[in-house]
Design an enzyme around this catalytic site. Structure first.
Site, short mmCIF file in Angstrom:
data_model
loop_
_atom_site.label_atom_id
_atom_site.label_comp_id
_atom_site.label_asym_id
_atom_site.label_seq_id
_atom_site.Cartn_x
_atom_site.Cartn_y
_atom_site.Cartn_z
CG HIS A 208 0.30 -30.97 25.04
ND1 HIS A 208 0.38 -32.21 25.65
CD2 HIS A 208 -1.01 -30.65 25.07
CE1 HIS A 208 -0.84 -32.59 26.03
NE2 HIS A 208 -1.69 -31.65 25.69
CG HIS A 210 -5.50 -29.06 23.76
ND1 HIS A 210 -6.49 -29.59 24.56
CD2 HIS A 210 -4.34 -29.53 24.28
CE1 HIS A 210 -5.95 -30.34 25.51
NE2 HIS A 210 -4.64 -30.32 25.35
CB CYS A 241 -10.34 -28.30 25.83
SG CYS A 241 -9.59 -26.93 26.69
CG ASN A 250 -4.68 -33.99 23.82
OD1 ASN A 250 -3.86 -33.20 24.25
ND2 ASN A 250 -5.42 -34.76 24.59
#
Length: 303
Positions: A208, A210, A241, A250
């Protein structure tokens, strides 16, 4: 060069992780339309809701309404974030296929964010994990700050491994290794993933990433090289974020799909439909989408 996976699963997190920090209210019907478009595109897993206190995350207050109205496709996993038993009960009532629990690999982040240690935070999920198993619901664990922390900086590999082990022991079916502030680079990514693989089966680990520093696609490629075949992304790059001012959130789904297509890796997802979904939500939010591939494809169509 190591051989890359032949196919990957993309978990679409835009409707939940992507929208939760939006200041302007996004009505339920827009979220429902977005989830339906993403279902049509062919995602196997869509993070659609969060059963959290509306006081803390007002954008997710319509989660029950969204889950009740989406057009579900058999075989698709519709996930919901559940921080406690109250959240779990709501997810169960909403017929979520998967519940998501979360902890941090950074002790400083855990203390600042939820005022308790990592060990205490994971222990709080024992009831949720047990209830998920009893009700035949998939359980996913998400580990934030696995590559770096806004408060303590470096996060030791052993700290990540420790949380992976704790999530495994709770019975998680899948565990996300998340770069919450987007500071990872490819070699660091591989070191973290290789350490995680020693604690949990590789086909149950996901990346995952960013895109704060523009490294997300490079980090995904680096993860592919060590055998990771599940990735989280957000349509149109939705999601800021909160720990890095002005940062993107993301990695954009369209960009990930474009790269996978180029690598000849199967996703089962229709990029054109995802581009349409990205344009749809960006128009509603009244801003240009953050996906470079999505914007380029949309511009080419309009030419």
């Amino acid at each position: 060069m190591s051989s890359l996976p032949k196919q990957v699963k993309i978990v679409e997190v835009g409707p939940r992780d992507g929208l939760q920090n939006e200041r302007e209210n996004v009505p339920a019907e827009i979220k429902i339309e977005l989830v339906n478009r993403l279902t049509t595109a062919g995602f196997q897993n869509i993070e659609a809701a969060a059963f959290v206190s509306p006081k803390w995350v007002p954008q997710m207050a319509t989660s029950a309404e969204v889950m009740a109205a989406i057009k579900r496709k058999p075989g698709v996993i519709y996930s919901a974030l559940t921080p406690n038993m109250q959240g779990f009960e709501a997810a169960l009532a909403a017929k979520a296929d998967e519940v998501v629990i979360f902890g941090s690999a950074s002790e400083a982040f855990s203390q600042k964010n939820i005022n308790c240690s990592i060990a205490e935070s994971i222990a709080r999920f024992e009831g949720v994990a047990k209830a998920a198993k009893e009700n035949g619901i998939r359980l996913r664990g998400s580990i934030s700050c696995a590559f770096g922390c806004p408060y303590q900086g470096e996060v030791p590999l052993d700290a990540v491994a420790d949380v992976v082990g704790r999530m495994r022991d709770l019975g998680c079916d899948e565990i996300d290794i998340a770069d919450t502030i987007g500071v990872a680079t490819p070699r660091k990514t591989q070191a973290v993933m290789e350490r995680a693989i020693r604690e949990f089966r590789v086909d149950g680990l996901s990346g995952h990433f960013h895109d704060t520093y523009g490294q997300a696609l490079a980090n995904i490629y680096a993860s592919l090289e060590v055998g990771i075949a599940i990735y989280h992304s957000s349509v149109s790059g939705l999601g800021g974020c909160p720990y890095a001012k002005g940062a993107t959130g993301n990695v954009a789904t369209e960009d990930v799909l474009y790269m996978m297509q180029g690598l000849g890796i199967e996703t089962g997802i229709d990029l054109d439909i995802v581009v349409d979904a990205g344009q749809f939500i960006s128009q509603f939010l009244n801003r240009k989408g953050a996906s470079r591939a999505g914007n380029a494809i949309a511009a080419k169509r309009a030419a």
